[in-house]
Design an enzyme around this catalytic site. Structure first.
Site, PDB file in Angstrom:
ATOM      1  N   ASP A 275      -7.567  -2.921  14.453  1.00 25.39           N
ATOM      2  CA  ASP A 275      -8.968  -3.215  14.123  1.00 25.39           C
ATOM      3  C   ASP A 275      -9.072  -4.419  13.182  1.00 25.39           C
ATOM      4  O   ASP A 275     -10.126  -4.687  12.618  1.00 25.39           O
ATOM      5  CB  ASP A 275      -9.645  -1.988  13.497  1.00 25.39           C
ATOM      6  CG  ASP A 275      -8.944  -1.530  12.211  1.00 25.39           C
ATOM      7  OD1 ASP A 275      -7.953  -2.175  11.800  1.00 25.39           O
ATOM      8  OD2 ASP A 275      -9.394  -0.522  11.617  1.00 25.39           O
TER       9      ASP A 275
ATOM     10  N   ASP B  24       0.810  -1.221   0.000  1.00 22.55           N
ATOM     11  CA  ASP B  24       0.000   0.000   0.000  1.00 22.55           C
ATOM     12  C   ASP B  24       0.846   1.274   0.000  1.00 22.55           C
ATOM     13  O   ASP B  24       2.069   1.227   0.174  1.00 22.55           O
ATOM     14  CB  ASP B  24      -0.963  -0.007   1.204  1.00 22.55           C
ATOM     15  CG  ASP B  24      -0.306  -0.498   2.494  1.00 22.55           C
ATOM     16  OD1 ASP B  24       0.930  -0.487   2.577  1.00 22.55           O
ATOM     17  OD2 ASP B  24      -1.038  -0.893   3.417  1.00 22.55           O
TER      18      ASP B  24
ATOM     19  N   HIS C   5      -7.308  -4.809  10.356  1.00 24.86           N
ATOM     20  CA  HIS C   5      -7.049  -4.558   8.930  1.00 24.86           C
ATOM     21  C   HIS C   5      -5.755  -5.215   8.469  1.00 24.86           C
ATOM     22  O   HIS C   5      -4.835  -5.436   9.261  1.00 24.86           O
ATOM     23  CB  HIS C   5      -7.089  -3.051   8.597  1.00 24.86           C
ATOM     24  CG  HIS C   5      -5.951  -2.235   9.128  1.00 24.86           C
ATOM     25  ND1 HIS C   5      -6.135  -1.157   9.955  1.00 24.86           N
ATOM     26  CD2 HIS C   5      -4.610  -2.317   8.935  1.00 24.86           C
ATOM     27  CE1 HIS C   5      -4.956  -0.624  10.244  1.00 24.86           C
ATOM     28  NE2 HIS C   5      -4.014  -1.307   9.637  1.00 24.86           N
TER      29      HIS C   5
ATOM     30  N   GLU D 291      -9.839  -2.030   5.509  1.00 23.50           N
ATOM     31  CA  GLU D 291     -10.443  -1.718   6.806  1.00 23.50           C
ATOM     32  C   GLU D 291     -11.698  -2.574   7.024  1.00 23.50           C
ATOM     33  O   GLU D 291     -12.218  -3.163   6.076  1.00 23.50           O
ATOM     34  CB  GLU D 291     -10.831  -0.234   6.835  1.00 23.50           C
ATOM     35  CG  GLU D 291      -9.657   0.718   6.593  1.00 23.50           C
ATOM     36  CD  GLU D 291      -8.868   1.013   7.868  1.00 23.50           C
ATOM     37  OE1 GLU D 291      -8.944   0.222   8.831  1.00 23.50           O
ATOM     38  OE2 GLU D 291      -8.178   2.043   7.894  1.00 23.50           O
TER      39      GLU D 291
HETATM   40  C1  F6R Z   1       1.392  -1.429   6.168  1.00 21.41           C
HETATM   41  C2  F6R Z   1       0.111  -2.096   6.301  1.00 21.41           C
HETATM   42  C3  F6R Z   1      -0.712  -2.040   7.539  1.00 21.41           C
HETATM   43  C4  F6R Z   1       0.090  -2.376   8.795  1.00 21.41           C
HETATM   44  C5  F6R Z   1      -0.795  -2.326  10.042  1.00 21.41           C
HETATM   45  C6  F6R Z   1      -0.024  -2.598  11.302  1.00 21.41           C
HETATM   46  O1  F6R Z   1       1.933  -1.638   4.868  1.00 21.41           O
HETATM   47  O2  F6R Z   1      -0.297  -2.687   5.363  1.00 21.41           O
HETATM   48  O3  F6R Z   1      -1.775  -2.940   7.418  1.00 21.41           O
HETATM   49  O4  F6R Z   1       0.651  -3.652   8.658  1.00 21.41           O
HETATM   50  O5  F6R Z   1      -1.393  -1.068  10.140  1.00 21.41           O
HETATM   51  O6  F6R Z   1       0.891  -1.555  11.494  1.00 21.41           O
HETATM   52  P1  F6R Z   1       2.039  -1.633  12.625  1.00 21.41           P
HETATM   53  O7  F6R Z   1       2.963  -2.711  12.194  1.00 21.41           O
HETATM   54  O8  F6R Z   1       2.702  -0.277  12.584  1.00 21.41           O
HETATM   55  O9  F6R Z   1       1.359  -1.921  13.893  1.00 21.41           O
END
Ligand code: F6R
Length: 242
Positions: free
Chosen positions: A136, A67, A138, A143
């Site tokens: 959450d 992303d 995701h 989401e």
């Molecule tokens: C990032 C991504 C997000 C993160 C998620 C967890 O490329 O795709 O889904 O993996 O928000 O983020 P952290 O690792 O910072 O807790």
């Protein structure tokens, strides 16, 4: 989903690095799907170490990131392009033309989403996709209430995600409200999935992902339907799995 336990964040990172390294050793031209955020930083650190010791060579590897924020140019210090440069690419020999991230600054985002999907297909599909886990539930920027059949697409970020990601920005007001992300369909097409989760704030989402019903309300729960999905998790994140 196969669950592998690790004592703590560092051990989770090392175990994940050995899984990725094994792929590269067995298939030097493999296609890796990559993630950003805090969770995979230790994995990247370990992969850099294995590369420096001569154990893994990235010269045949292609990468596709999950992303990117919409509206941030690749050179923006807060972009995922820059994150990848700083945490990984500048230390290893993935050829620049084989590093792929969606362009969040494209003038036509719908065309960019189609282009990104097509380039994954042209590369032969993703062999191993790394995933972090949002609080959450995701994955990527898919989401809660996501449509499972979507490929790469643009999303409006939930306020909880904007809030969680504000820690990466110098000014919390600068967190973009929109992003481009591989969809659940794109992720589920990868031949293998490797989900990483560390810390108590991921425990609830991890329980839903591993044990809960498969539901768009907790996007990571869809991983239960993948034939080759592994989660490497530390004790704190696994607290509610027992
Ligand atoms: C990032 C991504 C997000 C993160 C998620 C967890 O490329 O795709 O889904 O993996 O928000 O983020 P952290 O690792 O910072 O807790």
């Amino acid at each position: 989903m196969h669950v592998v336990m690790a004592a703590d964040y560092d051990q989770m990172s090392r175990k994940a690095a050995y899984v990725v390294a094994g792929r590269i050793i067995l298939k030097p031209d493999c296609v890796l799907g990559l993630a950003t955020g805090d969770t995979p930083k230790g994995l990247y650190r370990e992969l850099v170490r294995l590369h420096r010791s001569g154990d893994i060579d990235f010269s045949g590897v292609s990468t596709f990131n999950l992303d990117e924020y919409i509206g941030l140019a690749p050179e923006d210090p807060d972009s995922y392009h820059r994150y990848m440069e700083e945490h990984f690419f500048r230390f290893v020999n993935v050829p620049p033309e084989r590093r792929h991230l969606p362009d969040g600054d494209a003038s036509d985002m719908a065309a960019e989403c189609r282009r990104y999907e097509a380039s994954i297909e042209r590369a032969g599909g993703i062999d191993l996709q790394i995933l972090g886990l949002g609080r959450d539930g995701h994955i990527g920027f898919n989401e809660p209430d996501v449509k499972f059949e979507k490929g790469t697409h643009c999303v409006r970020l939930d306020s909880s995600t904007i809030e969680a990601n504000a820690r990466f920005f110098s000014d919390a007001g600068k967190v973009p409200k929109r992003a481009v992300t591989m969809g659940i369909r794109t992720i589920m097409r990868a031949r293998s999935l490797l989900l990483l989760a560390s810390g108590p704030e991921k425990a609830e989402a991890l329980r839903g992902a591993v044990l809960g019903p498969v539901t768009p309300e907790l996007p990571a729960s869809v991983l239960q339907l993948h034939p080759d999905a592994t989660a490497i998790v530390d004790e704190a994140a696994a607290r509610l799995l027992r």
